[in-house]
Design an enzyme around this catalytic site. Structure first.
Site, mmCIF file in Angstrom:
data_model
loop_
_atom_site.group_PDB
_atom_site.id
_atom_site.type_symbol
_atom_site.label_atom_id
_atom_site.label_comp_id
_atom_site.label_asym_id
_atom_site.label_seq_id
_atom_site.Cartn_x
_atom_site.Cartn_y
_atom_site.Cartn_z
ATOM 1 N N ASP A 68 78.051 53.285 41.961
ATOM 2 C CA ASP A 68 77.610 54.676 42.005
ATOM 3 C C ASP A 68 78.454 55.558 41.092
ATOM 4 O O ASP A 68 79.551 55.961 41.454
ATOM 5 C CB ASP A 68 77.682 55.193 43.446
ATOM 6 C CG ASP A 68 77.123 56.597 43.563
ATOM 7 O OD1 ASP A 68 76.399 57.021 42.646
ATOM 8 O OD2 ASP A 68 77.408 57.274 44.563
ATOM 9 N N ASP A 266 72.823 59.069 36.755
ATOM 10 C CA ASP A 266 73.350 58.631 38.044
ATOM 11 C C ASP A 266 72.933 57.203 38.371
ATOM 12 O O ASP A 266 71.800 56.953 38.752
ATOM 13 C CB ASP A 266 72.873 59.574 39.144
ATOM 14 C CG ASP A 266 73.449 59.188 40.488
ATOM 15 O OD1 ASP A 266 74.379 58.362 40.517
ATOM 16 O OD2 ASP A 266 72.962 59.688 41.508
#
Ligand SMILES: *[C@@H]1O[C@H](CO)[C@@H](O)[C@H](O)[C@H]1NC(C)=O
Ligand SMILES: *[C@@H]1O[C@H](CO)[C@@H](O)[C@H](O)[C@H]1NC(C)=O
Length: 405
Positions: A68, A266
């Site tokens: 992440d 992202d």
């Protein structure tokens, strides 16, 4: 309808901004920092997530961590004991008197002055992270060894801080659970920042996710190719997303009315999200372009909100490619650097034999003013986050082959 989203922590997202121009990467002459490469497992569809295996502790045990770049803190599900943990591939991490206290500088970087849970310097350093997909983890910071093999051949076991999470909230639609999250944001609490502080790697992370599944992740600068297109990264505190950096969208090589839209990269988001005006405009461009072609709406396919069926079931996106035009994001503030998307980078072939659009309506998940470039857009590209020069770069790459390490 199942909308798969992963650990997208909006407040820590990186945003492209409209500042300095960018040049090709020239490594500064610094210490003999090296690189660590991790194989990545997973895919956009049907799994909807990517993970790396990290070995932690003594003796080292493996853990699967969701990658992440949208958040900083790395954490593992933890037997502290665990108040609420989700089913996981490995047994829970067990802390052994290795809790970090509030006086540790790393603890300070984690807490804002207004919400600091520390009462005394000897208190344990508690943390709480909340993700935009409603998931969260509460726990305590611990330190343990991470055996790492560097590309220069050296093996080292630095002691790094991470979260021991004993209370996890996971949104219903979530993917099969991993053992935790590998936070790759630019904050000091991240594993990345810690490795850079120790002088072991540069504060740079890159990933190469293959459209055929898998890929690799690297920390450090050794694998950064020359010729990368770089765009500046905005500071982590999102200013007014409207005024921040932006892209113009081309469809089939033509500039569309979708201009100047703020975007963030992202890896914690499986699909890409466009805010409603951009989404509506793009969807109608795609639909208009399909008129007269032998593709029909597949409304009964719930794999994603928008799917099409052909005359024959599609086994792969490649078979449907000829129906769709490429999309391109152009960054005017980065010398018009182009982020090119062939149809494979915005469509999936569902298990029902249809093709579905991997760009979703952000407003339906609360993303009103920001456009998220998720994993699907980043397939078959090396995407590099250089937190030292505050820039993000990309380069077409073969992500099937792990670089030698
Ligand atoms: C290899 O890289 C590591 C990590 O940056 C460093 O500590 C070590 O000194 C390097 N070894 C050599 C032989 O350069
Ligand atoms: C996207 O979501 C918004 C808000 O829910 C809605 O008004 C809009 O019609 C949606 N767009 C499409 C094409 O469904």
């Amino acid at each position: 309808m199942q909308v798969i989203r992963r650990s997208l922590l909006l407040v820590l997202l990186v945003i492209l901004c409209c500042c300095s121009s960018s040049a090709f990467w020239k490594p500064k002459h610094v210490k003999s920092a090296s690189t660590v490469v991790f194989p990545v497992h997973g895919n956009v569809y049907p799994k909807g997530y990517y993970h790396v295996t990290l070995y932690i502790g003594q003796p080292p045990k493996p853990y699967f961590l969701d990658i992440d770049t949208g958040s900083d803190l790395t954490w593992l599900q933890c037997d502290a004991p665990c108040a609420r943990c989700t089913p996981a591939p490995h047994s829970l991490y067990k802390p052994k008197k290795n809790v970090i206290s509030c006086q540790d500088p790393l603890c300070t970087t984690l807490h804002s002055p207004v919400s600091n849970p520390c009462e005394g310097p000897q208190d344990q350093c508690d943390y709480e992270v909340a993700y935009a997909d409603q998931g969260s983890s509460i726990g305590v910071l611990v330190k343990d060894v991470f055996p790492l093999k560097f590309t220069n051949g050296t093996g080292l076991s630095p002691r790094l801080a991470f979260g021991c999470g004993y209370n996890q909230e996971v949104p219903d639609s979530s993917h099969p659970y991993t053992d935790g999250v590998l936070g790759l944001g630019s904050g000091e609490s991240s594993i990345l920042g810690q490795l850079a502080d120790l002088g072991l790697t540069r504060n740079i992370v890159g990933h190469c996710l293959s459209a055929r599944g898998g890929g690799f992740l690297f920390v450090g600068d050794d694998l950064v190719p020359s010729g990368v297109a770089w765009a500046p990264l905005l500071d982590r505190s999102p200013k007014k997303p409207h005024s921040s950096g932006s892209a113009d969208i081309f469809f089939g090589g033509k500039l569309t009315e979708i201009k100047d839209i703020p975007v963030v990269f992202d890896s914690g988001s499986t699909y890409s999200y466009f805010s409603t005006p951009a989404y509506n405009a793009l969807l109608s461009l795609i639909k208009n372009d399909l008129k007269g072609k032998q593709l029909n709406d597949a409304n009964n396919d719930r794999s994603l909100p928008v799917c099409w069926k052909g005359i024959k079931a599609f086994q792969s996106v490649r078979e449907a490619m000829s129906f769709f035009k490429p999309i391109e994001l152009s960054f005017p503030n980065a010398k018009n650097a182009k982020f090119q998307l062939q149809p494979e980078a915005y469509l999936i072939a569902s298990k029902h034999g249809n093709v579905c659009l991997g760009i979703l309506n952000g407003s339906e998940v609360g993303l009103e003013h920001i456009n998220v470039i998720g994993d699907i857009f980043m397939l078959d590209k090396m995407v590099i986050y250089d937190y030292e020069k505050e820039q993000i770069g990309w380069f077409p790459a073969n992500c099937d082959k792990l670089p030698k390490s």
